[in-house]
Design a protein around this motif. Structure first.
Motif, PDB file in Angstrom:
ATOM      1  N   GLY A 174       0.293   9.111   3.433  1.00  0.00           N
ATOM      2  CA  GLY A 174       0.135   9.324   4.883  1.00  0.00           C
ATOM      3  C   GLY A 174      -0.176   8.071   5.581  1.00  0.00           C
ATOM      4  N   LEU A 175       0.016   8.248   6.698  1.00  0.00           N
ATOM      5  CA  LEU A 175      -0.335   7.073   7.879  1.00  0.00           C
ATOM      6  C   LEU A 175      -1.766   6.901   7.893  1.00  0.00           C
ATOM      7  CD1 LEU A 175       2.358   7.832  10.387  1.00  0.00           C
ATOM      8  CD2 LEU A 175       2.328   5.723   8.926  1.00  0.00           C
ATOM      9  N   ASP A 176      -2.613   7.884   7.826  1.00  0.00           N
ATOM     10  CA  ASP A 176      -4.151   7.723   7.927  1.00  0.00           C
ATOM     11  C   ASP A 176      -4.329   6.756   6.969  1.00  0.00           C
ATOM     12  OD1 ASP A 176      -4.079   9.059  10.226  1.00  0.00           O
ATOM     13  OD2 ASP A 176      -4.784  10.971   9.253  1.00  0.00           O
ATOM     14  N   PHE A 177      -4.094   7.037   5.808  1.00  0.00           N
ATOM     15  CA  PHE A 177      -4.407   6.085   4.732  1.00  0.00           C
ATOM     16  C   PHE A 177      -4.094   4.668   4.819  1.00  0.00           C
ATOM     17  CE2 PHE A 177      -2.249   3.871   1.197  1.00  0.00           C
ATOM     18  CZ  PHE A 177      -3.095   3.606   0.247  1.00  0.00           C
ATOM     19  N   LEU A 178      -2.698   4.699   5.418  1.00  0.00           N
ATOM     20  CA  LEU A 178      -2.242   3.260   5.801  1.00  0.00           C
ATOM     21  C   LEU A 178      -3.003   2.532   6.879  1.00  0.00           C
ATOM     22  CD1 LEU A 178       0.061   0.845   5.267  1.00  0.00           C
ATOM     23  CD2 LEU A 178       1.462   2.189   7.121  1.00  0.00           C
ATOM     24  N   ARG A 179      -3.544   3.430   7.617  1.00  0.00           N
ATOM     25  CA  ARG A 179      -4.422   2.599   8.856  1.00  0.00           C
ATOM     26  C   ARG A 179      -5.554   1.972   8.157  1.00  0.00           C
ATOM     27  NH1 ARG A 179      -2.560   7.649  11.549  1.00  0.00           N
ATOM     28  NH2 ARG A 179      -0.994   7.066  12.845  1.00  0.00           N
ATOM     29  N   GLU A 180      -6.142   3.165   7.422  1.00  0.00           N
ATOM     30  CA  GLU A 180      -7.558   2.717   6.954  1.00  0.00           C
ATOM     31  C   GLU A 180      -7.256   1.461   5.851  1.00  0.00           C
ATOM     32  OE1 GLU A 180     -10.739   4.502   3.379  1.00  0.00           O
ATOM     33  OE2 GLU A 180      -8.970   5.518   3.652  1.00  0.00           O
ATOM     34  N   VAL A 181      -6.260   1.125   5.251  1.00  0.00           N
ATOM     35  CA  VAL A 181      -6.129   0.160   4.482  1.00  0.00           C
ATOM     36  C   VAL A 181      -6.038  -1.146   5.352  1.00  0.00           C
ATOM     37  CG1 VAL A 181      -4.465  -1.015   3.037  1.00  0.00           C
ATOM     38  CG2 VAL A 181      -5.077   1.117   2.472  1.00  0.00           C
ATOM     39  N   CYS A 182      -5.237  -0.980   6.414  1.00  0.00           N
ATOM     40  CA  CYS A 182      -4.924  -2.054   7.167  1.00  0.00           C
ATOM     41  C   CYS A 182      -6.252  -2.459   7.848  1.00  0.00           C
ATOM     42  CB  CYS A 182      -4.086  -1.885   8.371  1.00  0.00           C
ATOM     43  SG  CYS A 182      -2.083  -1.507   7.710  1.00  0.00           S
TER      44      CYS A 182
ATOM     45  N   ILE B  89       4.613   1.127   1.376  1.00  0.00           N
ATOM     46  CA  ILE B  89       5.871   1.140   0.262  1.00  0.00           C
ATOM     47  C   ILE B  89       5.738   2.748   0.290  1.00  0.00           C
ATOM     48  CG2 ILE B  89       4.302   0.848  -1.646  1.00  0.00           C
ATOM     49  CD1 ILE B  89       6.635  -0.310  -3.029  1.00  0.00           C
ATOM     50  N   GLY B  90       7.074   3.252  -0.107  1.00  0.00           N
ATOM     51  CA  GLY B  90       7.110   4.825  -0.500  1.00  0.00           C
ATOM     52  C   GLY B  90       7.723   5.502   0.543  1.00  0.00           C
ATOM     53  N   GLY B  91       9.009   5.916   0.740  1.00  0.00           N
ATOM     54  CA  GLY B  91       9.781   6.556   1.583  1.00  0.00           C
ATOM     55  C   GLY B  91       9.774   6.214   2.981  1.00  0.00           C
ATOM     56  N   ILE B  92       9.960   4.842   3.070  1.00  0.00           N
ATOM     57  CA  ILE B  92      10.252   3.965   4.447  1.00  0.00           C
ATOM     58  C   ILE B  92      11.373   4.229   4.839  1.00  0.00           C
ATOM     59  CG2 ILE B  92       9.534   1.976   5.603  1.00  0.00           C
ATOM     60  CD1 ILE B  92       7.092   3.204   4.534  1.00  0.00           C
TER      61      ILE B  92
ATOM     62  N   ALA C  91       0.896  -1.220  -0.006  1.00  0.00           N
ATOM     63  CA  ALA C  91       0.243   0.023  -0.083  1.00  0.00           C
ATOM     64  C   ALA C  91       0.773   1.112  -0.026  1.00  0.00           C
ATOM     65  CB  ALA C  91      -0.934  -0.082   1.292  1.00  0.00           C
ATOM     66  N   GLY C  92       0.741   2.123  -0.874  1.00  0.00           N
ATOM     67  CA  GLY C  92       1.405   3.475  -0.854  1.00  0.00           C
ATOM     68  C   GLY C  92       1.027   4.119  -2.072  1.00  0.00           C
ATOM     69  N   HIS C  93       1.708   5.265  -2.246  1.00  0.00           N
ATOM     70  CA  HIS C  93       3.111   5.382  -1.519  1.00  0.00           C
ATOM     71  C   HIS C  93       2.740   6.367  -0.335  1.00  0.00           C
ATOM     72  CE1 HIS C  93       2.878   9.279  -3.939  1.00  0.00           C
ATOM     73  NE2 HIS C  93       3.831   9.681  -3.050  1.00  0.00           N
ATOM     74  N   ILE C  94       3.351   6.117   0.883  1.00  0.00           N
ATOM     75  CA  ILE C  94       3.099   6.333   2.205  1.00  0.00           C
ATOM     76  C   ILE C  94       3.806   7.935   2.431  1.00  0.00           C
ATOM     77  CG2 ILE C  94       2.948   5.884   4.846  1.00  0.00           C
ATOM     78  CD1 ILE C  94       1.254   4.096   2.889  1.00  0.00           C
ATOM     79  N   PHE C  95       5.007   7.845   2.258  1.00  0.00           N
ATOM     80  CA  PHE C  95       5.692   9.136   2.373  1.00  0.00           C
ATOM     81  C   PHE C  95       6.263   9.490   1.139  1.00  0.00           C
ATOM     82  CE2 PHE C  95       6.299   6.546   6.218  1.00  0.00           C
ATOM     83  CZ  PHE C  95       5.383   7.570   7.178  1.00  0.00           C
ATOM     84  N   ALA C  96       6.525  10.971   1.094  1.00  0.00           N
ATOM     85  CA  ALA C  96       7.195  11.445   0.006  1.00  0.00           C
ATOM     86  C   ALA C  96       8.543  10.515  -0.511  1.00  0.00           C
ATOM     87  CB  ALA C  96       7.624  12.879  -0.002  1.00  0.00           C
ATOM     88  N   THR C  97       8.751  10.490  -1.569  1.00  0.00           N
ATOM     89  CA  THR C  97       9.886   9.750  -2.216  1.00  0.00           C
ATOM     90  C   THR C  97      10.390  10.141  -3.373  1.00  0.00           C
ATOM     91  OG1 THR C  97      10.383   7.394  -2.932  1.00  0.00           O
ATOM     92  CG2 THR C  97       8.001   7.981  -2.991  1.00  0.00           C
ATOM     93  N   GLY C  98      11.694   9.846  -3.805  1.00  0.00           N
ATOM     94  CA  GLY C  98      12.218  10.464  -5.079  1.00  0.00           C
ATOM     95  C   GLY C  98      11.480   9.466  -6.209  1.00  0.00           C
TER      96      GLY C  98
END
Length: 204
Positions: A139-147, A157-160, A123-130
């Motif tokens: 963001g983390l709220d999106f990740l919490r919702e998916v979980c 995935i994304g900027g971890i 699930a992503g991308h969570i944080f800003a990434t190159g």
């Protein structure tokens, strides 16, 4: 075993790609997703055969990417798919795989992926990434919702990084995916240590 999935990109490597895969596999990640999007299927299959040999030797899970037919021709039962490819597979085709992952970018896709037979998702991308320049992380709220929406393991995935992995775990993720860091770092074991945690974790 770590809770970090390595997503490959051989074009970022500063050394021989298989040498890098050997170093990563020796650190016992949760798995390696062989994601080489620029390769046509025949070349991908040839590379996959070499990578699978390394993963077998190290007893590290490996998920091939996109090319389901190539995976089956290699007698491999673990695949990671973009959602459009997942949707296109018949139940019979999916039944030949023991492990099926999918890349999800919304809670709706996550629910659909689980309904279509996935055993884990990213699930992503969570944080800003190159890798996604100029596109804000979900963001983390999106990740919490998916979980919350699925019962299968979710890998962020994304900027971890070692600095934010604790927040990712606290959000309910099974673990996280890392690509560029593991492809480019000088000290692979040291890179993994930055993600270390007290409790024991397990692979896919």
């Amino acid at each position: 075993m770590s809770d970090i999935l390595c997503v490959t990109n051989r074009l970022l490597c500063r050394e021989d790609f298989l040498t890098r895969i050997q170093k990563i596999a020796a650190c016992r990640p949760a798995g390696i997703i062989l994601r080489e999007k620029d390769l046509p299927e025949a070349e991908y299959k040839a590379l996959a055969a070499q990578v699978l040999n390394v993963c077998r030797e190290q007893q590290v899970p490996c998920m091939l990417h996109t090319f389901a037919d190539a995976a089956l021709e290699l007698h491999w039962e673990a695949i990671h798919l973009p959602m459009p490819v997942l949707r296109s597979l018949s139940p019979e085709q999916k039944g030949k795989f023991r492990v099926i992952g999918a890349s999800c970018h919304s809670a709706e896709e996550a629910r659909e992926a689980e309904a279509l037979g996935c055993t884990y998702i990213t699930a992503g991308h969570i944080f800003a990434t190159g890798c996604k320049k100029g596109i804000p992380g979900r963001g983390l709220d999106f990740l919490r919702e998916v979980c919350r929406e699925v019962s299968i393991p979710v890998y962020a995935i994304g900027g971890i990084s070692g600095e934010n992995i604790a927040a990712v775990r606290d959000a309910g993720a099974k673990g996280a995916c890392v690509m560029s860091g593991l492809m480019t770092c000088e000290d692979v074991p040291g890179y993994f240590r930055a993600f270390s945690q007290k409790e024991e974790t397990h692979g896919i």
